[in-house]
Scaffold this active site. Sequence first.
Site, short mmCIF file in Angstrom:
data_model
loop_
_atom_site.label_atom_id
_atom_site.label_comp_id
_atom_site.label_asym_id
_atom_site.label_seq_id
_atom_site.Cartn_x
_atom_site.Cartn_y
_atom_site.Cartn_z
N SER A 22 0.83 -1.21 0.00
CA SER A 22 0.00 0.00 0.00
C SER A 22 0.86 1.26 0.00
CB SER A 22 -0.90 -0.01 1.24
OG SER A 22 -1.66 1.17 1.28
N ASN A 70 9.63 8.40 4.60
CA ASN A 70 8.49 9.11 4.01
C ASN A 70 7.56 9.56 5.12
OD1 ASN A 70 5.51 7.99 3.80
ND2 ASN A 70 6.86 6.20 3.90
N GLY A 73 1.61 11.12 4.93
CA GLY A 73 0.47 11.54 5.75
C GLY A 73 -0.88 11.17 5.14
N LEU A 74 -0.89 10.01 4.50
CA LEU A 74 -2.14 9.43 3.96
C LEU A 74 -2.89 10.37 2.99
CD1 LEU A 74 -3.69 7.41 6.95
CD2 LEU A 74 -2.01 6.69 5.26
N CYS A 132 -0.02 3.41 10.57
CA CYS A 132 0.62 4.51 9.85
C CYS A 132 1.37 5.40 10.84
CB CYS A 132 -0.40 5.36 9.09
SG CYS A 132 0.40 6.74 8.24
N ILE A 192 5.82 -5.65 7.63
CA ILE A 192 5.69 -4.56 8.57
C ILE A 192 5.40 -3.24 7.85
CG2 ILE A 192 7.19 -5.56 10.36
CD1 ILE A 192 9.50 -3.82 9.27
N ASN A 193 4.76 -2.32 8.58
CA ASN A 193 4.71 -0.94 8.14
C ASN A 193 6.09 -0.34 8.43
OD1 ASN A 193 3.73 1.64 7.35
ND2 ASN A 193 1.68 1.05 8.01
N GLY A 218 12.54 0.12 2.85
CA GLY A 218 13.61 -0.27 1.94
C GLY A 218 14.54 -1.30 2.56
N THR A 267 9.00 -0.03 -1.50
CA THR A 267 9.99 0.94 -1.95
C THR A 267 10.66 0.54 -3.27
OG1 THR A 267 10.35 1.54 0.36
CG2 THR A 267 12.07 2.18 -1.19
C1 LIG Z 1 6.05 6.46 -0.01
C2 LIG Z 1 5.41 5.40 0.84
C3 LIG Z 1 4.04 5.50 1.11
C4 LIG Z 1 3.41 4.53 1.91
N1 LIG Z 1 2.07 4.62 2.14
C5 LIG Z 1 1.45 3.65 2.85
C6 LIG Z 1 0.03 3.67 3.01
O1 LIG Z 1 -0.68 4.55 2.52
N2 LIG Z 1 -0.52 2.67 3.75
C7 LIG Z 1 0.21 1.65 4.31
O2 LIG Z 1 -0.34 0.76 4.96
N3 LIG Z 1 1.57 1.59 4.14
C8 LIG Z 1 2.18 2.57 3.43
N4 LIG Z 1 3.54 2.49 3.24
C9 LIG Z 1 4.29 1.38 3.84
C10 LIG Z 1 4.49 0.22 2.84
O3 LIG Z 1 3.26 -0.30 2.42
C11 LIG Z 1 5.36 -0.90 3.46
O4 LIG Z 1 4.69 -1.42 4.59
C12 LIG Z 1 6.73 -0.42 3.90
O5 LIG Z 1 7.23 0.57 3.05
C13 LIG Z 1 7.75 -1.57 3.98
O6 LIG Z 1 7.96 -2.17 2.71
P1 LIG Z 1 9.16 -1.74 1.71
O7 LIG Z 1 10.42 -1.68 2.52
O8 LIG Z 1 9.17 -2.79 0.64
O9 LIG Z 1 8.81 -0.40 1.20
C14 LIG Z 1 4.18 3.46 2.45
C15 LIG Z 1 5.56 3.37 2.16
C16 LIG Z 1 6.17 4.32 1.37
C17 LIG Z 1 7.64 4.17 1.08
#
Ligand SMILES: Cc1cc2nc3c(=O)[nH]c(=O)nc-3n(C[C@H](O)[C@H](O)[C@H](O)COP(=O)(O)O)c2cc1C
Length: 305
Positions: A22, A70, A73-74, A132, A192-193, A218, A267
Amino acid sequence: MKQDISVSLGRLKLKNPVMVASGTFGYAEEFADFLDIKRLGAVVSKTVTIKPRQGNPAPRTCETPAGMLNSIGLENPGIEVFIEEKLPALKKTGVPVIVSIASEKDPQEFVVLARRLDKLNAIAALELNISCPNLKKNKLISQDPQATYALVKNVRKVCGKTLITKLSPNVADIAEIALAAEKAGSDCLAMINTLYGMSIDINKRRPKIAMGTGGLSGPAVKPVAVRMVREVYKRVKIPIIGMGGITCAEDALEFIIAGASAVSVGTANFVDPGVTIAIIEGIRKYLGENDIKDIKKLIGSLEGA
Ligand SMILES: Cc1cc2nc3c(=O)[nH]c(=O)nc-3n(C[C@H](O)[C@H](O)[C@H](O)COP(=O)(O)O)c2cc1C
């Protein structure tokens, strides 16, 4: 030999375990020129709230060693515009659509959103973003087992769709929160978030992110995420969607061996928007090379931990 790479998230069946996280894949249409989206296991849309949100002030992102911060802020157009303008394109992808939802102030907003979305056929599952890190709140729902239990229980009452609860790594004992979500009726967990983080511009002596702090994602977070997936896998029975720093098939396989039934890529989509397809192909290749006919045999197969 043709391998079976289909997986189940509760009642939801995916043809392969690779999804997009997401907030990192927009509403899918933005990525249509870069990859064949229908090859994905599922897509998860940017978190949506009841009312439109402009998000946080800029700068909202910055690069960090092996990752990024990042604080978006939704930002989202609100539920009605989402249903009207974004959902049709998501549906057109032909893969299961998972809609991420969140509240702004009152947890009851999750119930309102779930009730509104429950009857829409285009949606396969709801993901409850209770984690979040970029809202002005003292405590996240996912930092409190009682609050997590109450929230999931209340949503469960109004929602017949597959429910995924997204967990925060910003806790001392993530398994405790996972157990609360499971007990309240969540079908699945996503984890994880992002991790709370800060980067400082030493010349301005100011944070690089306008809000001060942001969420770290990342490759830098991957070992934390894999460790947490393992901890939770050992304690719960419901399936886990693992994420955090996945950039290649080997990363995805680490999560699956730790206990994830599926994986999400976040990411890495910003670096290479077609990376998920290479990950699916790489998983298949690994299974072939290791003579594993069914990926389900690999889930949680870690030895020694
Ligand atoms: C730019 C950005 C925006 C994100 N927005 C959301 C979001 O709206 N809702 C959510 O549940 N997670 C959000 N995430 C978190 C990601 O879904 C994910 O949980 C987190 O980035 C870890 O995975 P990654 O390391 O592959 O990015 C966001 C991440 C990034 C980098």
